[in-house]
Motif scaffolding. Sequence first.
Motif, PDB file in Angstrom:
ATOM      1  N   UNK A 135      78.710  21.594  56.540  1.00 29.77           N
ATOM      2  CA  UNK A 135      77.712  20.980  56.276  1.00 29.77           C
ATOM      3  C   UNK A 135      76.766  20.583  54.487  1.00 29.77           C
ATOM      4  N   UNK A 136      76.954  22.230  54.121  1.00 34.43           N
ATOM      5  CA  UNK A 136      76.506  22.876  52.842  1.00 34.43           C
ATOM      6  C   UNK A 136      77.479  22.316  52.221  1.00 34.43           C
ATOM      7  N   UNK A 137      79.189  22.132  52.220  1.00 31.57           N
ATOM      8  CA  UNK A 137      79.875  21.393  51.058  1.00 31.57           C
ATOM      9  C   UNK A 137      79.272  19.586  50.870  1.00 31.57           C
ATOM     10  N   UNK A 138      78.934  19.160  51.853  1.00 29.33           N
ATOM     11  CA  UNK A 138      78.755  17.620  52.297  1.00 29.33           C
ATOM     12  C   UNK A 138      76.991  17.797  51.338  1.00 29.33           C
ATOM     13  N   UNK A 139      76.407  18.385  51.869  1.00 24.97           N
ATOM     14  CA  UNK A 139      74.887  18.567  50.470  1.00 24.97           C
ATOM     15  C   UNK A 139      75.723  18.686  49.475  1.00 24.97           C
ATOM     16  N   UNK A 140      76.151  19.528  48.734  1.00 27.69           N
ATOM     17  CA  UNK A 140      77.218  19.818  47.699  1.00 27.69           C
ATOM     18  C   UNK A 140      77.381  19.046  46.335  1.00 27.69           C
ATOM     19  N   UNK A 141      78.207  18.250  47.484  1.00 28.51           N
ATOM     20  CA  UNK A 141      78.963  17.012  46.991  1.00 28.51           C
ATOM     21  C   UNK A 141      78.013  15.575  46.654  1.00 28.51           C
ATOM     22  N   UNK A 142      76.633  15.994  47.601  1.00 33.22           N
ATOM     23  CA  UNK A 142      75.798  14.263  47.273  1.00 33.22           C
ATOM     24  C   UNK A 142      75.048  14.967  45.990  1.00 33.22           C
TER      25      UNK A 142
END
Length: 282
Positions: A135-142
């Motif tokens: 979930x943190x990685x998804x936010x970082x990519x966004x």
Amino acid sequence: MVTGLKLPQQLRERAEDIAAGKIEPAPARDSATVVVLRDHERHGLQAFLLRRVASMAFAPGAYVFPGGSVDPRDGETALAWSGPSPAEWGTAFKADETLARELVCAALRETFEETLVLLAGPTESTVVDDTRGEDWEADRQALLDRSLSFGRFLDRRGLVLRTDLLRPWAHWITPSIEPKRYDTRFFVAGMPAGQRARDVSTEADRVLWVRPAEAVERAVRGEWFMMPPTLATLSELAGYETVADVLAAPREIVVHEPRAKIIDGDAYLVLPEGAEEYYPKG
């Protein structure tokens, strides 16, 4: 003997054209960088560095601190903020309140994007203890693809920006002869307990923790390539024992901008005080 860096022919020609008024210097983009520090049980004070990949247009192969350019949305005002106000940051960096807000947010956003270190928490006195997970990685990519603003990211997670964990450290402007230029404010911060700095940036091919003095020694020996601001900052930090010492150090922020100069028929980048002693004379 001349103190400074001898310039390659293409930069000499650019320096001469700028001096003659044939071309205008590129505008310097506002940017921010954060020196993330930790206290190591055996090695003492360490700083986190990234080595930029060789394909980068600016400073390929250089060891740098996390950071990057201001995003226009970094100036969003609707976010929870703990610590010195934008006006106080503006006083420290001689910037207006809007730019100061953008710089602080850019500093923390870029650090998260490049290392997953996040100086924010659920309350004004806490910091998230772990940023690992899908979930943190998804936010970082966004954040990276700009489909999510930093303010929206914090709001969605119910986080308070911990600007009280930052300290102003330096201000450097890329020389006018460079095709790409940055007007960069340097911050320092301690590594939050429970978090880990990770190798997640596609702009870097190596990350490491290192004692500032060791990094300076390697750069002076020619083993590591560093830009003058990085080397000068590390040389200053080498004089401190702990993160607490660095954060407590009084700082007066002075603008440093290396300048091209023709000396005895050769072109040199003349470095400001605090950096010139770490480069060979020639």
